[in-house]
Design an enzyme around this catalytic site. Structure first.
Site, PDB file in Angstrom:
ATOM      1  N   SER A  14       0.836  -1.203   0.000  1.00  0.00           N
ATOM      2  CA  SER A  14       0.000   0.000   0.000  1.00  0.00           C
ATOM      3  C   SER A  14       0.877   1.261   0.000  1.00  0.00           C
ATOM      4  CB  SER A  14      -0.858   0.012   1.268  1.00  0.00           C
ATOM      5  OG  SER A  14      -0.021   0.209   2.396  1.00  0.00           O
ATOM      6  N   MET A  15       0.244   2.410  -0.054  1.00  0.00           N
ATOM      7  CA  MET A  15       1.004   3.653   0.122  1.00  0.00           C
ATOM      8  C   MET A  15       1.567   3.698   1.552  1.00  0.00           C
ATOM      9  SD  MET A  15      -1.209   6.559  -1.921  1.00  0.00           S
ATOM     10  CE  MET A  15      -0.045   7.887  -1.585  1.00  0.00           C
ATOM     11  N   PHE A  16       2.656   4.387   1.721  1.00  0.00           N
ATOM     12  CA  PHE A  16       3.328   4.620   3.022  1.00  0.00           C
ATOM     13  C   PHE A  16       3.932   3.344   3.614  1.00  0.00           C
ATOM     14  CE2 PHE A  16      -0.524   7.337   2.711  1.00  0.00           C
ATOM     15  CZ  PHE A  16       0.112   8.527   2.391  1.00  0.00           C
ATOM     16  N   GLY A  18       6.821   2.003   2.390  1.00  0.00           N
ATOM     17  CA  GLY A  18       8.278   2.019   2.221  1.00  0.00           C
ATOM     18  C   GLY A  18       8.770   1.436   0.902  1.00  0.00           C
ATOM     19  N   GLU A  87       6.708   3.449  -9.145  1.00  0.00           N
ATOM     20  CA  GLU A  87       5.310   3.748  -9.515  1.00  0.00           C
ATOM     21  C   GLU A  87       4.890   2.966 -10.766  1.00  0.00           C
ATOM     22  OE1 GLU A  87       3.606   5.458  -7.498  1.00  0.00           O
ATOM     23  OE2 GLU A  87       4.849   6.988  -6.574  1.00  0.00           O
ATOM     24  N   VAL A  88       5.299   1.727 -10.825  1.00  0.00           N
ATOM     25  CA  VAL A  88       5.136   0.929 -12.039  1.00  0.00           C
ATOM     26  C   VAL A  88       3.654   0.607 -12.291  1.00  0.00           C
ATOM     27  CG1 VAL A  88       5.452  -1.384 -11.067  1.00  0.00           C
ATOM     28  CG2 VAL A  88       6.429  -0.836 -13.283  1.00  0.00           C
ATOM     29  N   GLN A  89       2.806   0.780 -11.280  1.00  0.00           N
ATOM     30  CA  GLN A  89       1.360   0.535 -11.461  1.00  0.00           C
ATOM     31  C   GLN A  89       0.751   1.445 -12.526  1.00  0.00           C
ATOM     32  OE1 GLN A  89       2.503   2.063  -8.630  1.00  0.00           O
ATOM     33  NE2 GLN A  89       1.401   4.002  -8.467  1.00  0.00           N
ATOM     34  N   CYS A 143      -1.915   0.604   9.843  1.00  0.00           N
ATOM     35  CA  CYS A 143      -3.277   1.131   9.754  1.00  0.00           C
ATOM     36  C   CYS A 143      -3.427   2.318  10.700  1.00  0.00           C
ATOM     37  CB  CYS A 143      -4.293   0.042  10.096  1.00  0.00           C
ATOM     38  SG  CYS A 143      -5.998   0.665  10.132  1.00  0.00           S
TER      39      CYS A 143
HETATM   40  P1  TMP Z   1       3.320   5.726  -3.412  1.00  0.00           P
HETATM   41  O1  TMP Z   1       2.972   4.282  -3.593  1.00  0.00           O
HETATM   42  O2  TMP Z   1       4.721   6.032  -3.752  1.00  0.00           O
HETATM   43  O3  TMP Z   1       2.923   6.237  -2.087  1.00  0.00           O
HETATM   44  O4  TMP Z   1       2.516   6.548  -4.514  1.00  0.00           O
HETATM   45  C1  TMP Z   1       1.324   6.123  -5.051  1.00  0.00           C
HETATM   46  C2  TMP Z   1       0.749   7.141  -6.030  1.00  0.00           C
HETATM   47  O5  TMP Z   1      -0.408   6.571  -6.660  1.00  0.00           O
HETATM   48  C3  TMP Z   1       0.279   8.445  -5.405  1.00  0.00           C
HETATM   49  O6  TMP Z   1       0.576   9.526  -6.263  1.00  0.00           O
HETATM   50  C4  TMP Z   1      -1.228   8.303  -5.325  1.00  0.00           C
HETATM   51  C5  TMP Z   1      -1.523   7.431  -6.530  1.00  0.00           C
HETATM   52  N1  TMP Z   1      -2.707   6.590  -6.417  1.00  0.00           N
HETATM   53  C6  TMP Z   1      -3.627   6.583  -7.474  1.00  0.00           C
HETATM   54  O7  TMP Z   1      -3.442   7.289  -8.469  1.00  0.00           O
HETATM   55  N2  TMP Z   1      -4.730   5.788  -7.396  1.00  0.00           N
HETATM   56  C7  TMP Z   1      -4.971   4.965  -6.317  1.00  0.00           C
HETATM   57  O8  TMP Z   1      -5.981   4.251  -6.310  1.00  0.00           O
HETATM   58  C8  TMP Z   1      -4.014   4.972  -5.227  1.00  0.00           C
HETATM   59  C9  TMP Z   1      -4.236   4.093  -4.033  1.00  0.00           C
HETATM   60  C10 TMP Z   1      -2.902   5.806  -5.333  1.00  0.00           C
HETATM   61 MG    MG Z   2       6.603   5.741  -3.427  1.00  0.00          MG
END
Ligand code: TMP
Ligand code: MG
Length: 190
Positions: A14-16, A18, A87-89, A143
């Site tokens: 998830s975000m945050f 690491g 940010e490969v997603q 969380c």
């Molecule tokens: P991070 O994984 O480095 O924290 O960054 C994730 C980035 O993806 C952040 O810019 C927010 C974005 N994001 C989306 O665009 N759609 C989503 O559904 C989520 C959860 C994050």
């Molecule tokens: Mg990141």
């Protein structure tokens, strides 16, 4: 010195949690090992300026912005032995074939990205990348509601859970997103 065995490594969560911090750690160690490293990131994540990737804790390395997997290919130097993408997603499915091709050629490919979007559904090319990878590292955040391990990213719009039909891409950090566990993750469905 070229690696004997190409491989694909994926860092997800998830975000945050690491991910970028871990990507930067691996890149730094590869540089110490005298590897030639190139780092890329999709252009649309402009949170921290376009020529760097930065973790939420402020760690930073230079990265080339790209729009498509083909642009990674086009910018690759022949001396490069390690390719890292954050940010490969956000990339098209073509990143799967490219990661395979580069690893087949003997390169080490390190990819970091969100496994799930704000809905809790697989994000872009991540499912296939997780399958083709030799090594998968799934990290967890905490969380913010209960302090358990967080596997989900909560999107909040004016303090309320985002709607299921909201757009998948919304670049942002703590002003829009929180780390949550499965139990405390919410999506508006009505
Ligand atoms: P991070 O994984 O480095 O924290 O960054 C994730 C980035 O993806 C952040 O810019 C927010 C974005 N994001 C989306 O665009 N759609 C989503 O559904 C989520 C959860 C994050
Ligand atoms: Mg990141």
């Amino acid at each position: 010195m070229r690696h004997h065995m190409g491989r694909v490594e994926v860092i997800c969560g998830s975000m945050f949690c690491g991910k970028t911090e871990e990507l930067i750690r691996r890149v730094r160690r590869a540089i110490i090992a005298k590897q030639t490293v190139q780092v890329f990131k999709p252009n649309l994540d402009i949170r921290y300026g376009i020529e760097a990737i930065t973790s939420h804790d402020g760690r930073r390395i230079e990265a080339r912005p790209i729009n498509t997997p083909d642009e990674i290919c086009g910018q690759l130097d022949s001396a490069t032995t390690v390719v890292a993408v954050d940010e490969v997603q956000f990339l098209e499915r073509g990143i799967v074939a490219l990661a395979n091709t580069l690893a087949d050629r003997g390169l080490r490919v390190i990819l970091a990205g969100l496994d799930l979007d704000f809905r809790g559904e697989p994000f872009g090319p991540m499912p296939e990348l997780l399958c083709i990878a030799e090594e998968v590292t799934k990290l967890h955040a905490i969380c913010v509601i209960c302090g358990e391990q967080a596997s989900r990213t909560q999107r909040l719009i004016n303090g309320e859970p985002a709607h299921y039909n909201d757009p998948t891409i919304l670049v942002g950090a703590r002003e829009v997103y929180e780390a949550r566990c499965r139990h405390h993750h919410a999506v508006r469905q009505d």
